[in-house]
Design an enzyme around this catalytic site. Sequence first.
Site, PDB file in Angstrom:
ATOM      1  N   LYS A  17     121.966  46.059   4.063  1.00  0.00           N
ATOM      2  CA  LYS A  17     120.745  45.299   4.370  1.00  0.00           C
ATOM      3  C   LYS A  17     121.058  43.807   4.497  1.00  0.00           C
ATOM      4  O   LYS A  17     120.565  43.124   5.394  1.00  0.00           O
ATOM      5  CB  LYS A  17     119.712  45.511   3.273  1.00  0.00           C
ATOM      6  CG  LYS A  17     119.124  46.918   3.301  1.00  0.00           C
ATOM      7  CD  LYS A  17     118.235  47.145   2.096  1.00  0.00           C
ATOM      8  CE  LYS A  17     117.639  48.544   2.141  1.00  0.00           C
ATOM      9  NZ  LYS A  17     117.055  48.934   0.875  1.00  0.00           N
ATOM     10  N   ALA A  43     112.020  47.799   3.974  1.00  0.00           N
ATOM     11  CA  ALA A  43     111.140  48.894   4.422  1.00  0.00           C
ATOM     12  C   ALA A  43     110.013  48.347   5.307  1.00  0.00           C
ATOM     13  O   ALA A  43     110.283  47.756   6.341  1.00  0.00           O
ATOM     14  CB  ALA A  43     110.614  49.679   3.235  1.00  0.00           C
ATOM     15  N   ALA A  94     113.504  66.920  15.971  1.00  0.00           N
ATOM     16  CA  ALA A  94     114.794  67.576  15.737  1.00  0.00           C
ATOM     17  C   ALA A  94     115.248  67.339  14.311  1.00  0.00           C
ATOM     18  O   ALA A  94     114.986  66.283  13.726  1.00  0.00           O
ATOM     19  CB  ALA A  94     115.834  67.021  16.697  1.00  0.00           C
ATOM     20  N   GLY A 152     109.881  53.751  -0.357  1.00  0.00           N
ATOM     21  CA  GLY A 152     108.795  54.736  -0.397  1.00  0.00           C
ATOM     22  C   GLY A 152     108.481  55.198   1.003  1.00  0.00           C
ATOM     23  O   GLY A 152     108.521  54.414   1.960  1.00  0.00           O
ATOM     24  N   SER A 183     119.939  59.263   8.304  1.00  0.00           N
ATOM     25  CA  SER A 183     120.781  58.123   7.923  1.00  0.00           C
ATOM     26  C   SER A 183     122.184  58.383   8.471  1.00  0.00           C
ATOM     27  O   SER A 183     123.175  57.889   7.957  1.00  0.00           O
ATOM     28  CB  SER A 183     120.798  57.962   6.402  1.00  0.00           C
ATOM     29  OG  SER A 183     121.228  59.172   5.820  1.00  0.00           O
ATOM     30  N   LEU A 230     108.046  45.842   4.904  1.00  0.00           N
ATOM     31  CA  LEU A 230     107.790  44.389   4.891  1.00  0.00           C
ATOM     32  C   LEU A 230     108.259  43.765   6.212  1.00  0.00           C
ATOM     33  O   LEU A 230     109.314  44.122   6.724  1.00  0.00           O
ATOM     34  CB  LEU A 230     108.557  43.715   3.736  1.00  0.00           C
ATOM     35  CG  LEU A 230     108.156  44.116   2.312  1.00  0.00           C
ATOM     36  CD1 LEU A 230     109.052  43.393   1.308  1.00  0.00           C
ATOM     37  CD2 LEU A 230     106.704  43.765   2.061  1.00  0.00           C
ATOM     38  N   GLY A 238     112.386  60.631  -6.581  1.00  0.00           N
ATOM     39  CA  GLY A 238     112.693  60.437  -5.156  1.00  0.00           C
ATOM     40  C   GLY A 238     112.881  58.981  -4.778  1.00  0.00           C
ATOM     41  O   GLY A 238     112.806  58.611  -3.612  1.00  0.00           O
ATOM     42  N   VAL A 246     110.852  60.512   5.192  1.00  0.00           N
ATOM     43  CA  VAL A 246     110.252  59.496   6.061  1.00  0.00           C
ATOM     44  C   VAL A 246     109.756  60.119   7.370  1.00  0.00           C
ATOM     45  O   VAL A 246     108.629  59.863   7.805  1.00  0.00           O
ATOM     46  CB  VAL A 246     111.259  58.349   6.340  1.00  0.00           C
ATOM     47  CG1 VAL A 246     110.709  57.376   7.364  1.00  0.00           C
ATOM     48  CG2 VAL A 246     111.594  57.618   5.056  1.00  0.00           C
ATOM     49  N   ASP A 264     124.194  50.124  -0.122  1.00  0.00           N
ATOM     50  CA  ASP A 264     122.932  50.092   0.608  1.00  0.00           C
ATOM     51  C   ASP A 264     122.417  48.640   0.723  1.00  0.00           C
ATOM     52  O   ASP A 264     122.009  48.189   1.792  1.00  0.00           O
ATOM     53  CB  ASP A 264     121.936  50.988  -0.158  1.00  0.00           C
ATOM     54  CG  ASP A 264     120.590  51.041   0.499  1.00  0.00           C
ATOM     55  OD1 ASP A 264     120.538  51.478   1.664  1.00  0.00           O
ATOM     56  OD2 ASP A 264     119.602  50.609  -0.124  1.00  0.00           O
TER      57      ASP A 264
END
Length: 818
Positions: free
Chosen positions: A681, A610, A503, A796, A555, A612, A663, A475, A677
Amino acid sequence: MRVLKFGGSSLASVARFSEVAQIVLQQATTEQVCLVLSAPQGVTNTLVELTDLAYLGADFQSPLSQLEQRYQQLLAEVPGVSEVRRQQVQALINSQIQQLGWQLQGMSLLKFCPDHIKAQILGLGEQFSVALMTALLEGRGADVQALDSVKLVKSQGDFLNATADVAATATVIDAAMAATPASIYVMAGFVSSNAQGETALLGRNGSDYSAAVIAAAIKASACEIWTDVDGVYSADPRQVKQTRLIDRLSYDEAMELSYFGAKVLHPKTIGPLARVQIPCYIKNTLNPSAPGTCIDVEGDGEALVKGISSLEHLALITVSGPGLKGVVGMASRVFAAMARAQISVSLITQSSSEFSISFCVPQLHLVAAKKALEAEFELELQNKLLRPLAIQSDMAIVSLVGDGMRQHRGVAAKFFASLAQARVNVVAIAQDSSERSISAVVEQRSCQNAVKVCHENFFSHIPSIDVFLVGCGVVGSELLAQIERQQAFLQQRQVKLTVYGIANSKQLLLAKDGVDLKNWQPALAEANAQFSLAELNRFVQEQHLTNPVLVDCTSAQAVADQYADFLAAGFHVVTPNKKANTSSLEYYHRLRAVAQQQRRRFLYETTVGAGLPVIDTLQGLLNAGDQLLAFEGILSGSLSYIFGELEAGVPLSVVTAKARAMGFTEPDPRDDLSGMDVARKLLIMAREAGLMLDLSEVEVDSVLPAGFAAGANVEDFMAQLPQLDQAFAERLAAAKAEGKVLRYIGEIRDGKCKVAIKALAADHPLAKVKDGENALSILSRYYQPIPFVLRGYGAGAAVTSAGVFSDILRTLSWQQQV
Ligand code: ADP
Ligand code: ASP
Ligand code: MG
């Protein structure tokens, strides 16, 4: 006749002297000229240093011989001067240096430096300039005459900071000019004499004032101040990069700007010119053809705000107490005490209840000011009619100046909003009654940022976003590529987005002019700093960045744990990292409180769905009074893909391996399959809607049976996964037999959060969501019985980065959200 004043910067070298001569000769072809000169650059400072050293009894020989060498060098290099003139200038140098040596010696012995002697010494540089320039002009064949400013400029008051007497000056100067006709007169700036004929100076930087006084005395057609910049700028060009040149200023505007610190003009310059309406031009010796700034009665009246200036190194003194209330003459006693101590006061505010008077004095004069006030109010202080003086040191005044402000509302609001944006604490404010200027007292250390942000908001209209990215995986890298691609577009839209730092877990790359986004990988590989708040903060302070944004594309919990500190230090925080919002509730609330307090944004749109627009939409609805009744959604792109493929008959182990290879999953697919995960959310959504739950309270039905492949590494886990294929195929077949499909659903209902595999009827809206899509169905007070649905790719790199990017741009609207 025109008066042309050349400052020290225009007389720094023989080359400059020659350029000045050129300009003067040119002007003298059309009009008589009176030249007013400063000392060569740095000479007055050296003279100040010499007197200070002598007064302290320290050795002054070395700066004294440096001064002599400087004089000798200028004389040696000056071209075309007759031998007679050269000897005359040499004689002046000899006598100046000799006499100066004696005076300094005396001072050193007596440990005493009377002001009238100091005035004689500090004015020596101007006399040298006059002698050298006269010789130079004469060498070029000009009809030139030097006049003695000590005799011809009359003044009153302090030896070091006298006030000129224009009328008295006019009488003597007219007589002198009549007696010695010439095309070009050359006079020293800075020096004058009082009624007793003793030398008095017109204050540091006072040659501008000399020129104005002479211009007014001889009723000149114009007064030109020649310096090293093209004119007056909208802010000090040394402090702010993109300043604008001001074509025209009114006398009042120029007076306010210079009074509040614009060094280009001495504050007293405009007064004498305005009284007899002589136009003043600020011109550049290095660029004589530039039109410069014209200062006259009219100004141009068009621009709302003309300039921003700052006056630094001040102390704010507050006199307060019941003794001030309603007692006539207290304020006048305060300022009379300051006047007697010869301390200039630069801004005054009084509380409406008359309980306190605050004003600024130069930091250097604070001790004297305090002493004078304590002596004046000794009795009142003793009797507690006054409180002890309150002193705030290291302050500065930032001022906004413009005639046009009078007719417009909202300027003050924008000014203070800008100061808030720069996170500058306003200690006191004042507006002159003509509404031509507004000033704020701020801490010295925030002064430059204050000027910079105000200038940005009032003039450049190019707001800046200063990005520091931590985490350059999929990302982060994509984000950098997107920013790089968008640069031209953003510039067109007048936004300056610069990535100053990148970094990863090991290294930190910082670049003063921004990182080259085409080539950041090798630069980062070579960087030897490490990511830390202290390091980033130091950089931000040094570079005076005003809109720093920390973008966390890791993360990592460890980075998320630092957001509160980053916000407190003035960074905005933008992140797709879910850890901060799913940590303890205490931290959740703290983040919001710090952001609010610091007027910084904490943006995390991409933590759910993501790219949206989930969070923003939800917040918008809730702010408008909506209320979440129930929520149901497919929140994981990877599970959406996996369950879609399962339906097509692909075994669980095969589709997981495929998703991993493409991926779509986290590096360890268990993070997705465990449901954690999705749980995070869901918790973020729930907390957003006001359900203050903890992660442990989210009920999670994992895709994996409890304890499955416990302790195994990723590869072993993948090797064991086929053991689950059969059971999954059966579960799927059972659902199919009922005409249903399996979906991994996150649900908020009745104040509870639940994540589970659910069998959905084919006509259920979420049944059709697969292939990595997300769908969020929000049932609310306003959206019922048909829920509001958001659907689209929820994973993605491209969509996630675009979401992060859009959050970064939202830091521009810095105003507080409700
Ligand atoms: P001189 O030696 O000619 O008297 P000064 O150094 O006194 O020159 O004044 C010129 C300097 O004033 C410029 O070089 C600039 O750095 C500074 N300055 C401060 N504020 C302003 C402003 N608003 N516009 C132009 N110059 C400014
Ligand atoms: N030379 C004097 C000073 O440096 C006066 C001036 O330059 O205006 O203060
Ligand atoms: Mg000056």
